[in-house]
Every structure is written in structure tokens, then in C-alpha cells.
Design a protein around this motif. Structure first.
Motif, PDB file in Angstrom:
ATOM      1  N   LEU A 170      -1.965  15.527  -2.777  1.00 44.27           N
ATOM      2  CA  LEU A 170      -2.100  15.900  -1.142  1.00 44.27           C
ATOM      3  C   LEU A 170      -0.933  16.111  -0.391  1.00 44.27           C
ATOM      4  O   LEU A 170      -0.751  17.237   0.432  1.00 44.27           O
ATOM      5  CB  LEU A 170      -2.381  14.447  -0.301  1.00 44.27           C
ATOM      6  CG  LEU A 170      -3.836  13.977  -0.544  1.00 44.27           C
ATOM      7  CD1 LEU A 170      -4.127  12.848   0.017  1.00 44.27           C
ATOM      8  CD2 LEU A 170      -4.910  15.308   0.004  1.00 44.27           C
ATOM      9  N   TYR A 181      -1.197  11.017  -4.215  1.00 45.47           N
ATOM     10  CA  TYR A 181      -0.447  11.302  -2.811  1.00 45.47           C
ATOM     11  C   TYR A 181       0.258  12.835  -3.356  1.00 45.47           C
ATOM     12  O   TYR A 181       0.498  13.495  -2.283  1.00 45.47           O
ATOM     13  CB  TYR A 181       0.570  10.289  -2.772  1.00 45.47           C
ATOM     14  CG  TYR A 181       1.703  10.508  -1.741  1.00 45.47           C
ATOM     15  CD1 TYR A 181       1.334  10.666  -0.533  1.00 45.47           C
ATOM     16  CD2 TYR A 181       2.777  10.860  -2.137  1.00 45.47           C
ATOM     17  CE1 TYR A 181       2.276  10.865   0.602  1.00 45.47           C
ATOM     18  CE2 TYR A 181       3.821  11.188  -1.248  1.00 45.47           C
ATOM     19  CZ  TYR A 181       3.445  11.258   0.197  1.00 45.47           C
ATOM     20  OH  TYR A 181       4.432  11.651   1.034  1.00 45.47           O
ATOM     21  N   TYR A 210      -7.405  11.282   0.766  1.00 47.36           N
ATOM     22  CA  TYR A 210      -6.771  10.171  -0.108  1.00 47.36           C
ATOM     23  C   TYR A 210      -7.770   9.031  -0.597  1.00 47.36           C
ATOM     24  O   TYR A 210      -8.120   8.964  -1.840  1.00 47.36           O
ATOM     25  CB  TYR A 210      -5.551   9.642   0.705  1.00 47.36           C
ATOM     26  CG  TYR A 210      -4.887   8.811  -0.251  1.00 47.36           C
ATOM     27  CD1 TYR A 210      -3.839   9.263  -1.135  1.00 47.36           C
ATOM     28  CD2 TYR A 210      -5.092   7.433  -0.155  1.00 47.36           C
ATOM     29  CE1 TYR A 210      -3.387   8.198  -1.961  1.00 47.36           C
ATOM     30  CE2 TYR A 210      -4.391   6.486  -0.928  1.00 47.36           C
ATOM     31  CZ  TYR A 210      -3.636   6.880  -1.821  1.00 47.36           C
ATOM     32  OH  TYR A 210      -2.848   5.779  -2.755  1.00 47.36           O
ATOM     33  N   ARG A 231      -9.067   8.540  -4.355  1.00 48.76           N
ATOM     34  CA  ARG A 231      -8.693   7.300  -4.832  1.00 48.76           C
ATOM     35  C   ARG A 231     -10.027   6.507  -5.225  1.00 48.76           C
ATOM     36  O   ARG A 231     -10.181   5.975  -6.193  1.00 48.76           O
ATOM     37  CB  ARG A 231      -8.096   6.338  -3.823  1.00 48.76           C
ATOM     38  CG  ARG A 231      -7.407   5.253  -4.647  1.00 48.76           C
ATOM     39  CD  ARG A 231      -6.529   4.336  -3.570  1.00 48.76           C
ATOM     40  NE  ARG A 231      -6.313   3.156  -4.041  1.00 48.76           N
ATOM     41  CZ  ARG A 231      -5.069   2.827  -4.302  1.00 48.76           C
ATOM     42  NH1 ARG A 231      -4.162   3.457  -4.208  1.00 48.76           N
ATOM     43  NH2 ARG A 231      -4.927   1.525  -4.875  1.00 48.76           N
TER      44      ARG A 231
END
Length: 132
Positions: free
Chosen positions: A25, A22, A115, A119
Motif C-alpha cells: 500500500l 503495508y 488494507y 489482510r
């Protein structure tokens, strides 16, 4: 005797966000663009709503003669402007929905996909605690 090693963070559950991904990003230009676009549209639409609302309040308190003007039958300017507030509220909501659908959602969807991809890739690494 106390340990000098820092405590290990609890790995997030599968539905929890991964802070490291996060943060990466969040520093991206696309995220900054998304935030700026949202803030700008929210500020403009909030200002429009407050202008309409406060105009009605100010006219009601400082121009009662104007608000009492009969337009048609028993309908006076105050009633017409009050109904117009509802119309402008729906118009502002519609404008925001259009803006979000065309400008905000595509950028947010790309960021979400990025994301999810990061992940998924991280879940294959043994050292990652974010996607386990």
C-alpha cells in the motif's frame, strides 16, 4: 553448532499491522497522494501560524510605539493583536480540520479498507503470518 536458517518472524497479533501488505500500500499512488497532500497543507498552515506569531514578536520588540497605540479605552494594539493570535490559531485548526475531512480522510479511509481487505484475504492463506 549454529543454524544457517534465518529465524522465523513472530506472526503479528490480530491487531498488529502486516508489514508485507503495508509495504504494498505504501508504494501505491494513493498513499503518495495522501502524503503529499498532508505535507503541503501542514507546511502552508505552519507557515501561516509562524508568520502571525513571529509578526507579533517582532512588532513587540521592534515597534513598541505601534504596539502601545490605544484603540479603544485601555485596549491597545498589542492586546488586540494578542487576542487576534488566538483567533488565527482557531481559524488555522478549523481550516486543517476541513481540509483533512474533505481531502485526507477519504483517501485514508480507502487505503484502510484496502488494507483490511488484503489482510482478510491473506488470513485465508495458510502461508500468511500477518492475519493469524
Amino acid at each position: 553448532m549454529t543454524s544457517t536458517t534465518p529465524p522465523r518472524e513472530r506472526p503479528p497479533e490480530s491487531g498488529e499491522p502486516c508489514p508485507a501488505i503495508y509495504q504494498e500500500l505504501r508504494r501505491s499512488e494513493a498513499f503518495g497522494q495522501l502524503r503529499r497532500s498532508y505535507r503541503r497543507s501542514a507546511a502552508v498552515l505552519t507557515a501561516a501560524f509562524l508568520t502571525v506569531y513571529l509578526s507579533y514578536v517582532l512588532l513587540s520588540s521592534h515597534a513598541p510605539a505601534l504596539m502601545a497605540v490605544r484603540l479603544v479605552g485601555n485596549v491597545n494594539a498589542a492586546l488586540a493583536l494578542g487576542v487576534l493570535q488566538f483567533a488565527t490559531t482557531f481559524l488555522i485548526a478549523w481550516l486543517y480540520t476541513r481540509h483533512a475531512g474533505s481531502r485526507l480522510d477519504p483517501v485514508a479511509d480507502r487505503l484502510r479498507a484496502k488494507y483490511d481487505e488484503a489482510r482478510t484475504e491473506a488470513s485465508h492463506l495458510e502461508t500468511c503470518t500477518c492475519a493469524r
